[in-house]
Design an enzyme around this catalytic site. Structure first.
Site, short mmCIF file in Angstrom:
data_model
loop_
_atom_site.label_atom_id
_atom_site.label_comp_id
_atom_site.label_asym_id
_atom_site.label_seq_id
_atom_site.Cartn_x
_atom_site.Cartn_y
_atom_site.Cartn_z
N GLY A 148 1.00 -1.10 -0.51
CA GLY A 148 -0.10 -0.39 0.27
C GLY A 148 0.93 1.31 0.03
O GLY A 148 2.14 1.29 0.63
N CYS A 149 -0.02 1.43 -0.38
CA CYS A 149 2.13 3.27 -0.80
C CYS A 149 1.82 4.17 0.78
O CYS A 149 2.62 4.27 0.95
CB CYS A 149 0.84 4.87 -1.47
SG CYS A 149 -1.59 4.70 -1.33
N ASN A 150 0.23 4.08 1.29
CA ASN A 150 0.26 4.78 2.69
C ASN A 150 1.30 3.72 3.81
O ASN A 150 2.41 4.15 4.11
CB ASN A 150 -1.04 4.54 3.82
CG ASN A 150 -1.74 5.88 2.93
OD1 ASN A 150 -1.17 6.66 2.11
ND2 ASN A 150 -3.22 6.01 2.87
N ALA A 151 1.36 2.32 4.12
CA ALA A 151 2.46 1.62 4.49
C ALA A 151 3.49 1.53 3.91
O ALA A 151 5.16 1.73 5.33
CB ALA A 151 1.86 0.12 3.99
N THR A 153 5.46 4.40 3.06
CA THR A 153 5.89 6.08 3.15
C THR A 153 6.33 5.20 4.86
O THR A 153 7.45 5.39 4.91
CB THR A 153 4.77 6.62 3.58
OG1 THR A 153 3.97 6.12 1.82
CG2 THR A 153 5.38 8.25 3.39
#
Length: 342
Positions: A148-151, A153
């Site tokens: 996931g993109c948030n994950a 980061t």
């Protein structure tokens, strides 16, 4: 040697980003593109910004000849990749950009996504696609699950610090701001311009965001014991970008030195001089991650800020980075373009 590539789900944001990046890749050629509802259309009709490219027309997945494909990117909506990938040839290398294979434990998947995993045996084969931490496994894999993109980061900040033992694992707070493209291309009332512009709001607060499943999995794996973080994402009225502000108990100088040493040789991870903080505008449209560290007025507290482009390093760029490893070409191929500015 040129490798033949298929992109499934090419009419979405991550699919279009894959095409944009693959168009100038020195070793890959786009051979097939799928989009069920837009089958028969050209990419120029769906995405006019790609009209300068000579691309195959969009078609249904069932009409693709996978016998001539070396690697397949699956950029389909969450929940649909499991059945599609299960039906692909068993020897076809595949990078999945959805959430369907990110969680190693099928029970964790069911808990976070509200339905049982339909392909638990295939899940066992999937390698988690955080490139900088699973390079060898990715290079040998047939199926890679993009993060996931948030994950991603948050993990770029915290995993090295867990390994070095320089932070309190029970006092980690991640406050994250994300651009609207992370919500996908489908029509949603809360994403209409009049509803989204001129404001910002938190969402999935209180431990309900699904990327917490990845945080739990990867932080606990790195620590060798359960690690639970506090995480609140916010939606910003910008198209691209993620900015994560991470609050930690730990010595700022140690935290900075640990991150700088861990990423010194990484081509896409850049740790700024101590006290300098990054901006999403500095990584827009690129595969780069910028990380800044500063101290807090309270002794022993540290603030770390990390930025990346959710569509590139957070998704499609990361997917190509992994594909490069899987197909044995240089890891940075097709990914070294400078960020877009202003």
């Amino acid at each position: 040697m040129t490798q033949s590539i298929a992109v499934l789900g090419a009419s979405g944001y991550t699919g279009a980003e894959l095409v944009r990046l693959l168009a100038t890749h020195p070793h890959f050629r786009i051979t097939a593109l799928s989009a069920d509802r837009k089958a028969g259309l050209t990419m120029a009709e769906v995405f006019p910004f790609l009209r300068h490219l000579a691309l195959p027309a969009l078609q249904k997945i069932d009409d693709i000849d996978f016998g001539r494909i070396d690697l397949c990117f699956c950029a389909l909506p969450h929940g649909t990749s499991q059945a599609v990938i299960a039906a692909l040839p068993r020897d076809l290398k595949t990078v999945d950009l959805s959430a369907d294979f990110r969680l190693r434990d099928p029970a964790a998947y069911a808990a976070w996504y509200g339905q049982p995993h339909s392909q638990p045996e295939l899940q066992k084969e999937a390698v988690y696609g955080l490139t900088e931490f699973y390079r060898a496994e990715i290079a040998a894999a047939r199926l890679v699950a993009g993060t996931g993109c948030n994950a991603a980061t948050g993990q770029y900040v915290i995993i090295p610090l867990i390994g070095a033992g320089v932070i309190d694992l029970d006092r980690i707070v991640i406050d994250l701001k994300a651009g609207v493209s992370g919500a996908g291309r489908s029509l949603k009332e809360n994403l209409l311009h009049a509803e989204l512009s001129e404001g910002t709001h938190p969402y999935s607060a209180g431990g309900r965001h699904r990327h917490l499943g990845e945080f739990d999995q990867e932080f606990s794996r790195a620590a060798g014991r359960p690690v639970r973080v506090q995480f609140t994402p916010h939606l910003l009225p910008m198209n691209r970008g993620i900015l994560a502000t991470v609050y930690l108990d730990g010595d700022p100088a140690q935290v900075h030195a640990t991150l700088a040493a861990r990423y010194d040789a990484e081509p896409f991870l850049q740790v700024l001089p101590f006290g300098a903080l990054p901006s999403t505008r500095d990584v827009r449209g690129s595969n780069f991650v910028h990380i800044g560290v500063t101290g807090d007025r309270m002794a022993g507290r540290t603030v770390v800020v990390a930025v990346l482009d959710n569509l590139t390093k957070g998704s499609s760029g990361q997917a190509i980075q992994n594909a490069n490893l899987m197909l044995g070409v240089e890891e940075t191929a097709g990914l070294l373009s400078a960020p877009v500015f202003p």
